[in-house]
Scaffold this motif. Sequence first.
Motif, short mmCIF file in Angstrom:
data_model
loop_
_atom_site.label_atom_id
_atom_site.label_comp_id
_atom_site.label_asym_id
_atom_site.label_seq_id
_atom_site.Cartn_x
_atom_site.Cartn_y
_atom_site.Cartn_z
N LEU A 30 14.28 -17.79 6.48
CA LEU A 30 12.96 -17.25 6.17
C LEU A 30 12.78 -15.98 6.99
N GLN A 31 12.48 -14.89 6.29
CA GLN A 31 12.37 -13.59 6.93
C GLN A 31 11.05 -12.93 6.58
N ALA A 32 10.47 -12.21 7.54
CA ALA A 32 9.29 -11.39 7.31
C ALA A 32 9.64 -9.95 7.62
N GLY A 33 9.20 -9.02 6.77
CA GLY A 33 9.50 -7.61 6.98
C GLY A 33 8.27 -6.74 6.85
N TYR A 34 8.19 -5.71 7.68
CA TYR A 34 7.03 -4.83 7.73
C TYR A 34 7.50 -3.38 7.79
N ILE A 35 6.86 -2.52 7.00
CA ILE A 35 7.12 -1.09 7.03
C ILE A 35 5.80 -0.35 7.16
N THR A 36 5.77 0.69 7.97
CA THR A 36 4.59 1.54 8.05
C THR A 36 5.01 2.97 8.33
N GLY A 37 4.22 3.90 7.83
CA GLY A 37 4.47 5.31 8.11
C GLY A 37 3.78 5.73 9.38
N LYS B 235 0.84 -1.19 0.00
CA LYS B 235 0.00 0.00 0.00
C LYS B 235 0.89 1.25 0.00
N PRO B 236 1.41 1.62 -1.16
CA PRO B 236 2.29 2.79 -1.21
C PRO B 236 1.61 4.09 -0.79
N GLU B 237 0.27 4.14 -0.92
CA GLU B 237 -0.44 5.37 -0.55
C GLU B 237 -0.36 5.65 0.95
N THR B 238 -0.15 4.60 1.75
CA THR B 238 0.00 4.78 3.21
C THR B 238 1.39 4.35 3.68
N ASN B 239 2.29 4.08 2.73
CA ASN B 239 3.64 3.62 3.06
C ASN B 239 3.61 2.38 3.96
N THR B 240 2.74 1.44 3.61
CA THR B 240 2.60 0.21 4.39
C THR B 240 2.93 -0.99 3.51
N TYR B 241 3.88 -1.81 3.98
CA TYR B 241 4.32 -2.97 3.21
C TYR B 241 4.58 -4.14 4.16
N PHE B 242 4.26 -5.34 3.69
CA PHE B 242 4.59 -6.55 4.43
C PHE B 242 5.00 -7.62 3.42
N GLY B 243 6.20 -8.17 3.61
CA GLY B 243 6.69 -9.19 2.69
C GLY B 243 7.35 -10.33 3.41
N ILE B 244 7.44 -11.46 2.73
CA ILE B 244 8.10 -12.66 3.25
C ILE B 244 9.17 -13.07 2.24
N THR B 245 10.37 -13.36 2.76
CA THR B 245 11.50 -13.66 1.89
C THR B 245 12.18 -14.97 2.29
#
Length: 307
Positions: free
Chosen positions: A179-186, A142-152
């Motif tokens: 196995l990594q999970a990453g989260y970003i939020t504004g 969700k780039p409009e709220t700078n929110t991302y969640f991914g699994i690598t």
Amino acid sequence: MNDDKNVKAASRKPIIPKKKTALSLLVGALSVAAGQSHAVDVDAGDYTALPAGTNLAMVYYQYADRDRLYSDGDRVPIDAGLESHVGILRGVHFTKIGDYIVDPQFLLPFGHLEGKDDTKSLGDADGLGDLILAATVWLVNKPETNTYFGITPFVYVPTGTYDHDDALNLGENRWKFALQAGYITGLTEKVFLDIAADVTVHGKNDDFGANKDTLKQDPLFQVQTFLRYQLRENLDLRAGLSHTFGGETEINGTDQDDRSRTTKMTIGSGWFVTPSVQLLANYGRDLSVENGFKENNRFNLRILKAF
């Protein structure tokens, strides 16, 4: 972006507490210097999903010096030293699979390691680290709220330089999977929070040390968190904390009592000098170490080109 051997300088009985040997102390310590950290370190902003079709080319330079050796949280009374100069070539391609952004990528470490002072007998090493293959899948984008969640998932391929007779190696001579999970939020328009957590499982190294012993290692865990402040649209300040734990090793079935429990900090800045070129500089150091070498200083530099 972490195997390890014996050191004669640390083998004197008065130095080594409890039943640990110099070998068991250094099994967990030296892999950090092997060009690939035990755990999966990230930079703030790494879990930002970019549009499909975007490519990234990155070059890293990482310098670290280690001047203390610890056992069960106590400093081993020797003048220990270990220095590393490590580069990483990294390529990333963003694509879309169904409704999800995915970024297949590779990382290839290379560098130089050198023992210092009382651990000078480790010698030095040059060569390639193990090739790393990875791909993040973004479940939230969700780039409009700078929110991302991914699994690598990460696969470490044992292609690096390795010689069982050498105390220092860039390669680990074993497969690894993380196995990594990453989260970003504004948090605000200018403040961003990054959180990442990972687990690494290790294959065995059946050609470990001069006697070609079998080295196994328990899963290793890491939690990382960062705060970023956007000074300008193209310039940020960042600070982070990381805690790594687990990863006890065994040699020929004997536990080495060398579990990792390390906390470290980083501060730095990211600057887009042009819309497609970013320079990143971080400084870090270990705050606490239970077993192994303690990093006194770490400097990480990265140049990124998007195309």
